[in-house]
Design an enzyme around this catalytic site. Structure first.
Site, mmCIF file in Angstrom:
data_model
loop_
_atom_site.group_PDB
_atom_site.id
_atom_site.type_symbol
_atom_site.label_atom_id
_atom_site.label_comp_id
_atom_site.label_asym_id
_atom_site.label_seq_id
_atom_site.Cartn_x
_atom_site.Cartn_y
_atom_site.Cartn_z
ATOM 1 N N LYS A 1 108.950 107.106 15.711
ATOM 2 C CA LYS A 1 108.051 106.310 14.870
ATOM 3 C C LYS A 1 108.037 106.758 13.408
ATOM 4 C CE LYS A 1 105.354 105.001 18.863
ATOM 5 N NZ LYS A 1 104.641 105.575 19.969
ATOM 6 N N SER B 1 108.283 109.520 20.894
ATOM 7 C CA SER B 1 107.586 108.842 19.798
ATOM 8 C C SER B 1 107.824 109.441 18.419
ATOM 9 C CB SER B 1 106.080 108.812 20.075
ATOM 10 O OG SER B 1 105.793 107.887 21.092
ATOM 11 N N SER C 1 99.859 106.635 18.106
ATOM 12 C CA SER C 1 101.197 106.476 18.688
ATOM 13 C C SER C 1 101.357 105.143 19.417
ATOM 14 C CB SER C 1 101.520 107.641 19.642
ATOM 15 O OG SER C 1 102.914 107.843 19.728
#
Length: 242
Positions: free
Chosen positions: A8, A5, A60
């Site tokens: 992101k 993640s 997230s």
């Protein structure tokens, strides 16, 4: 390495540069169906781009990233193309992104150095900087409120911690792009596939604060040399630091 993640961060950069924070985003069926780490967005739900950014960076939310991508790029494929172009433009030359959220996928990879480069670029954006330093937040949508808690535990256990993004998958292991500011100096650390991402990040940041100092190499407006102008009037000009 697989970045999970921490991907992101790039999604947020494009959202901030390509959209307006108060724009209303309508969640598609496809975005609502994205699983694992999720805000549990519902098809047809409406919320601002700002709210989706908080959902992506704090909680997230994988679904939030897809909703952002469809809103900014028209579809995921266009947005992912923009992600890879942006990575090259800011110097992350060993990065290949195949999705917006870091879910495992072939040829979706980056390096610790590239993630530091991407994070450094992102932290120049004051809205991004503010979001990733936020431990908790409340966002609203057309169906109600969501209470978000930042997955980055470092914010509450390390002096000066102010970012940036966790990442966790089986393939990537525990990842953390971290930042901390002390005495006006902000440092970035990156750990991938760590056995203890909090301890490792603290060790790296401690090392940075303890062993390195900030030096002013040159002042704005300082003359650093002269440039000759062929057949020019004048024949030479001053080179000045910006």
């Amino acid at each position: 390495k697989a970045p999970a993640s921490t991907t992101k961060i790039m999604t947020a950069i494009l959202a901030l540069e390509g959209g307006k924070l108060d724009e209303i985003v309508t969640v598609s069926k496809h975005a609502a169906s994205v699983g694992e780490a999720s805000l549990y967005l519902q098809q047809g739900e409406k919320l601002t781009l700002r709210a989706l950014l908080y959902g992506a960076l704090l909680e997230s939310g994988n679904d939030a990233c897809v909703a952002i991508a469809e809103h900014i790029g028209g579809n995921e494929e266009n947005f992912i193309l923009l992600m890879n172009q942006k990575a090259k433009l800011i110097g992350a030359l060993s990065t290949s992104l195949k999705n917006t959220n870091g879910l495992p996928e072939a040829n979706h990879y980056t390096t610790a150095r590239d993630l530091a480069t991407i994070a450094r670029y992102a932290l120049c954006n004051q809205v991004f900087k503010q979001i990733v330093a936020t431990p908790e937040a409340i966002i609203e949508s057309s169906i109600g409120k969501r209470y978000l808690k930042n997955t980055n535990r470092l914010l509450t256990i390390y002096n000066g911690a102010d970012g940036v993004k966790t990442g966790t998958t089986v393939e990537a292991g525990d990842c953390l792009v971290a930042s901390a500011t002390r005495d006006g100096r902000q440092l970035i650390s990156v750990v991938l596939h760590s056995q203890d991402r909090w301890r490792d990040s603290i060790a790296l940041l401690d090392c940075g604060f303890k062993n390195y100092v900030t030096l002013q190499v040159i002042k704005e407006g300082a003359i650093v040399g002269t440039l000759e102008i062929e057949d020019g009037t004048p024949a030479e000009i001053k080179a000045v630091a910006s």
